[in-house]
Design a protein around this motif. Structure first.
Motif, PDB file in Angstrom:
ATOM      1  N   SER A  48      55.548  56.712  48.986  1.00 25.38           N
ATOM      2  CA  SER A  48      55.080  56.800  47.595  1.00 25.38           C
ATOM      3  C   SER A  48      55.283  55.520  46.795  1.00 25.38           C
ATOM      4  CB  SER A  48      55.784  57.959  46.876  1.00 25.38           C
ATOM      5  OG  SER A  48      57.170  57.720  46.776  1.00 25.38           O
ATOM      6  N   ALA A  49      56.008  54.543  47.348  1.00 27.02           N
ATOM      7  CA  ALA A  49      56.083  53.230  46.703  1.00 27.02           C
ATOM      8  C   ALA A  49      55.071  52.270  47.319  1.00 27.02           C
ATOM      9  CB  ALA A  49      57.492  52.647  46.837  1.00 27.02           C
ATOM     10  N   GLY A  50      54.349  52.755  48.330  1.00 24.58           N
ATOM     11  CA  GLY A  50      53.335  51.933  48.987  1.00 24.58           C
ATOM     12  C   GLY A  50      52.056  51.873  48.182  1.00 24.58           C
ATOM     13  N   PHE A  51      51.124  51.090  48.662  1.00 26.01           N
ATOM     14  CA  PHE A  51      49.881  50.843  47.940  1.00 26.01           C
ATOM     15  C   PHE A  51      49.083  52.137  47.736  1.00 26.01           C
ATOM     16  CE2 PHE A  51      45.486  48.644  48.360  1.00 26.01           C
ATOM     17  CZ  PHE A  51      45.324  48.642  46.995  1.00 26.01           C
ATOM     18  N   ILE A  52      48.775  52.829  48.816  1.00 24.32           N
ATOM     19  CA  ILE A  52      47.991  54.054  48.708  1.00 24.32           C
ATOM     20  C   ILE A  52      48.833  55.161  48.097  1.00 24.32           C
ATOM     21  CG2 ILE A  52      46.700  55.806  49.980  1.00 24.32           C
ATOM     22  CD1 ILE A  52      46.028  53.664  52.062  1.00 24.32           C
ATOM     23  N   GLY A  53      50.083  55.291  48.528  1.00 26.00           N
ATOM     24  CA  GLY A  53      50.940  56.362  48.050  1.00 26.00           C
ATOM     25  C   GLY A  53      51.138  56.353  46.552  1.00 26.00           C
ATOM     26  N   THR A  86      40.252  49.111  55.813  1.00 21.86           N
ATOM     27  CA  THR A  86      40.588  47.908  55.042  1.00 21.86           C
ATOM     28  C   THR A  86      40.682  48.184  53.538  1.00 21.86           C
ATOM     29  OG1 THR A  86      39.315  46.678  56.707  1.00 21.86           O
ATOM     30  CG2 THR A  86      40.152  45.434  54.825  1.00 21.86           C
ATOM     31  N   VAL A  87      41.795  48.764  53.149  1.00 22.66           N
ATOM     32  CA  VAL A  87      42.007  49.165  51.755  1.00 22.66           C
ATOM     33  C   VAL A  87      42.470  47.961  50.932  1.00 22.66           C
ATOM     34  CG1 VAL A  87      43.106  50.852  50.257  1.00 22.66           C
ATOM     35  CG2 VAL A  87      42.710  51.401  52.671  1.00 22.66           C
ATOM     36  N   TYR A  88      41.890  47.790  49.743  1.00 19.88           N
ATOM     37  CA  TYR A  88      42.248  46.645  48.893  1.00 19.88           C
ATOM     38  C   TYR A  88      42.214  47.060  47.431  1.00 19.88           C
ATOM     39  CZ  TYR A  88      37.406  46.101  47.358  1.00 19.88           C
ATOM     40  OH  TYR A  88      36.181  46.319  46.773  1.00 19.88           O
ATOM     41  N   GLY A  89      42.793  46.195  46.581  1.00 20.10           N
ATOM     42  CA  GLY A  89      42.768  46.447  45.147  1.00 20.10           C
ATOM     43  C   GLY A  89      43.998  45.888  44.468  1.00 20.10           C
ATOM     44  N   ARG A 102      48.751  45.275  49.216  1.00 21.73           N
ATOM     45  CA  ARG A 102      49.717  44.720  50.165  1.00 21.73           C
ATOM     46  C   ARG A 102      49.499  43.215  50.329  1.00 21.73           C
ATOM     47  NH1 ARG A 102      48.300  47.996  55.148  1.00 21.73           N
ATOM     48  NH2 ARG A 102      48.914  46.038  56.108  1.00 21.73           N
ATOM     49  N   PRO A 103      50.546  42.420  50.130  1.00 24.04           N
ATOM     50  CA  PRO A 103      50.398  40.968  50.253  1.00 24.04           C
ATOM     51  C   PRO A 103      50.069  40.490  51.666  1.00 24.04           C
ATOM     52  CG  PRO A 103      52.357  41.512  48.985  1.00 24.04           C
ATOM     53  CD  PRO A 103      51.864  42.792  49.577  1.00 24.04           C
ATOM     54  N   ASP A 104      50.259  41.344  52.687  1.00 20.91           N
ATOM     55  CA  ASP A 104      49.927  40.927  54.049  1.00 20.91           C
ATOM     56  C   ASP A 104      48.442  41.085  54.351  1.00 20.91           C
ATOM     57  OD1 ASP A 104      50.310  43.749  53.907  1.00 20.91           O
ATOM     58  OD2 ASP A 104      50.392  43.845  56.103  1.00 20.91           O
ATOM     59  N   MET A 105      47.677  41.656  53.433  1.00 20.18           N
ATOM     60  CA  MET A 105      46.235  41.790  53.633  1.00 20.18           C
ATOM     61  C   MET A 105      45.546  40.465  53.316  1.00 20.18           C
ATOM     62  SD  MET A 105      45.785  44.887  54.696  1.00 20.18           S
ATOM     63  CE  MET A 105      44.103  45.396  54.401  1.00 20.18           C
ATOM     64  N   ALA A 106      44.398  40.257  53.946  1.00 14.51           N
ATOM     65  CA  ALA A 106      43.736  38.941  53.887  1.00 14.51           C
ATOM     66  C   ALA A 106      43.429  38.496  52.457  1.00 14.51           C
ATOM     67  CB  ALA A 106      42.455  38.972  54.716  1.00 14.51           C
ATOM     68  N   THR A 134      37.387  48.903  51.523  1.00 11.22           N
ATOM     69  CA  THR A 134      37.371  50.146  50.756  1.00 11.22           C
ATOM     70  C   THR A 134      38.333  50.029  49.582  1.00 11.22           C
ATOM     71  OG1 THR A 134      37.135  51.239  52.914  1.00 11.22           O
ATOM     72  CG2 THR A 134      37.385  52.643  50.972  1.00 11.22           C
ATOM     73  N   TYR A 135      37.806  50.203  48.392  1.00 10.21           N
ATOM     74  CA  TYR A 135      38.621  50.044  47.184  1.00 10.21           C
ATOM     75  C   TYR A 135      39.602  51.197  47.043  1.00 10.21           C
ATOM     76  CZ  TYR A 135      39.833  48.902  42.375  1.00 10.21           C
ATOM     77  OH  TYR A 135      40.518  48.572  41.232  1.00 10.21           O
ATOM     78  N   ILE A 136      40.769  50.906  46.526  1.00 15.27           N
ATOM     79  CA  ILE A 136      41.869  51.859  46.483  1.00 15.27           C
ATOM     80  C   ILE A 136      41.507  53.146  45.739  1.00 15.27           C
ATOM     81  CG2 ILE A 136      42.851  50.677  44.459  1.00 15.27           C
ATOM     82  CD1 ILE A 136      44.768  52.619  47.231  1.00 15.27           C
ATOM     83  N   ASP A 137      40.750  53.069  44.649  1.00 15.79           N
ATOM     84  CA  ASP A 137      40.392  54.279  43.904  1.00 15.79           C
ATOM     85  C   ASP A 137      39.538  55.221  44.743  1.00 15.79           C
ATOM     86  OD1 ASP A 137      41.766  53.135  41.850  1.00 15.79           O
ATOM     87  OD2 ASP A 137      40.058  52.930  40.489  1.00 15.79           O
ATOM     88  N   ASP A 138      38.675  54.649  45.587  1.00 18.94           N
ATOM     89  CA  ASP A 138      37.862  55.480  46.472  1.00 18.94           C
ATOM     90  C   ASP A 138      38.732  56.171  47.519  1.00 18.94           C
ATOM     91  OD1 ASP A 138      35.396  54.898  45.282  1.00 18.94           O
ATOM     92  OD2 ASP A 138      35.154  53.067  46.451  1.00 18.94           O
ATOM     93  N   ILE A 139      39.729  55.449  48.019  1.00 16.19           N
ATOM     94  CA  ILE A 139      40.628  56.033  49.012  1.00 16.19           C
ATOM     95  C   ILE A 139      41.371  57.239  48.431  1.00 16.19           C
ATOM     96  CG2 ILE A 139      42.786  55.659  50.274  1.00 16.19           C
ATOM     97  CD1 ILE A 139      40.523  54.411  51.758  1.00 16.19           C
ATOM     98  N   VAL A 140      41.952  57.075  47.248  1.00 13.52           N
ATOM     99  CA  VAL A 140      42.758  58.174  46.695  1.00 13.52           C
ATOM    100  C   VAL A 140      41.879  59.343  46.251  1.00 13.52           C
ATOM    101  CG1 VAL A 140      44.699  56.686  46.073  1.00 13.52           C
ATOM    102  CG2 VAL A 140      42.930  57.143  44.383  1.00 13.52           C
ATOM    103  N   GLU A 141      40.667  59.069  45.820  1.00 12.48           N
ATOM    104  CA  GLU A 141      39.770  60.187  45.497  1.00 12.48           C
ATOM    105  C   GLU A 141      39.447  60.981  46.757  1.00 12.48           C
ATOM    106  OE1 GLU A 141      35.407  61.352  43.622  1.00 12.48           O
ATOM    107  OE2 GLU A 141      36.172  59.308  43.332  1.00 12.48           O
TER     108      GLU A 141
END
Length: 354
Positions: A9-14, A196-199, A203-207, A234-241
């Motif tokens: 829950s402290a992660g990007f998607i969580g 490939t989730v971004y936003g 995560r700083p390890d993403m390209a 894939t944008y983060i808001d789309d992932i969580v929706e």
């Protein structure tokens, strides 16, 4: 009021999922679990946790309880399940990263295999003594499971028996383990293959994040496979929706002709279904960083990029077939790459450049 466990829950998607559920699913009780490890900049994790506190205060009809801990700690998982009697479990905690798995395999075995096993066992025992137990287990898989598949777009019916990284192998293992537990113990479970989730606050390890950090420092960025890679960003808001829609509808429990349970089990791709060339992606990123005044308008971009060969564990293309997601939930990610990178660039300026 549903009680939901969200690991990672402290992660990007969580963190983004917790925020969305507090705002849109109120009243709800959410227990967030995260080890807050230092795989990447802990300041970003603390930033996310602080923002969740603010959202929770603004939505007093719901509650958010944060627990610092590791899903590999079986005793801790057992205590949480005993105390809260979760209705839904969303397992997003995992050691991420393809390249990191090549040099640090132990972290993947601990979190992605042992940790996930602990979650499955806790779900299994939640039905003890005729309790209603966990009604839906949702867990993060990854587009990495498709490995070097040549057939695109990737469909969830495709054979995925040839992973090209340990990370991918652990995610495929999660799907197999969940299927076995769904079959044996009738646990409704859904695996989500993220692309490939971004936003913002990602995560700083993403390209996209790593490129930005290097450009700020005046370093060269390496573009793999000489720029011929394509990624389904894939944008983060789309992932969580997508997660939110899926978590509310568990696979149906039903019996087969032999009277035995048919595994209440499903897998979905969540991707944009629009692969972008890496060179085009880098061009848009550069333009949005300049627009946000993260980079100067006269930045000499050409002198800061280097085309290099493919890296071990990488694949030339990721491309999600989301027709099943659309059919079952009427949903398809739709945020454009430029829109998503613009929001990231604006966040980056606020977080790092003030």
């Amino acid at each position: 009021m549903k009680t939901i466990l969200i690991t990672g829950s402290a992660g990007f998607i969580g963190a983004n999922l917790v925020k969305r559920l507090l705002i849109t699913d109120s009243p709800v009780q959410i227990v967030g679990l995260d080890s807050v490890n230092d795989y990447y900049d802990v300041r970003i994790k603390k930033y996310r946790l602080e923002s969740l506190k603010q959202v929770a205060v603004a939505h007093p009809d719901s509650s958010y309880i944060f627990v610092k801990g590791n899903i590999a700690d079986k005793a801790l998982i057992g205590r949480l399940f005993a105390e809260y009697s979760f209705d839904v479990v969303i397992n997003l905690a995992a050691q991420a990263g393809v390249r990191y798995s090549i040099s640090n395999p132990d972290a993947y075995i601990e979190s992605n295999l042992i940790g996930f096993y602990n979650i499955l066992e806790a779900c299994r025992h939640s039905y003890n003594n005729d309790k209603e137990g966990v009604q839906h287990l949702v867990y993060a898989s990854s587009s990495s499971v498709y490995g070097s598949n040549k057939k695109v777009p990737y469909n969830t019916d495709d054979k995925v028996d040839n992973p090209v990284s340990l990370y991918a192998a652990t995610k495929k293992s999660n799907e197999l383990m969940a299927h076995a537990y769904s079959k044996l113990y009738n646990i409704p479970s859904t695996g989500l293959r993220f692309f490939t989730v971004y936003g913002p606050a990602g995560r700083p390890d993403m390209a996209y994040f790593g490129f930005t950090n290097k450009l700020i420092r005046g370093e060269k960025i390496q573009i793999f496979n000489y720029g011929n890679c394509k990624r389904d960003f894939t944008y983060i808001d789309d992932i969580v929706e997508g997660i939110q829609r899926i978590m509310h509808r568990a696979p149906e429990r039903r019996a087969g002709e032999d009277g035995l349970p048919i595994p209440p089990y499903a897998i979905y791709n969540i991707g944009n279904s629009h692969p972008e060339k890496l060179l085009d992606f880098v061009q848009i990123l550069q333009e949005e960083l300049m627009r946000a005044d993260v980079l100067p308008a006269d930045y000499d971009f050409e002198s800061h990029k280097e085309l290099v060969p493919m890296q071990p564990g990488d694949v030339p293309i990721t491309y999600a077939d989301t027709t099943v997601l659309q059919r079952d939930f009427g949903f398809r990610p739709s945020t454009t790459l430029r829109e998503g990178l613009r929001k990231f660039a604006e966040w980056y300026k606020d977080f790092y450049c003030q």
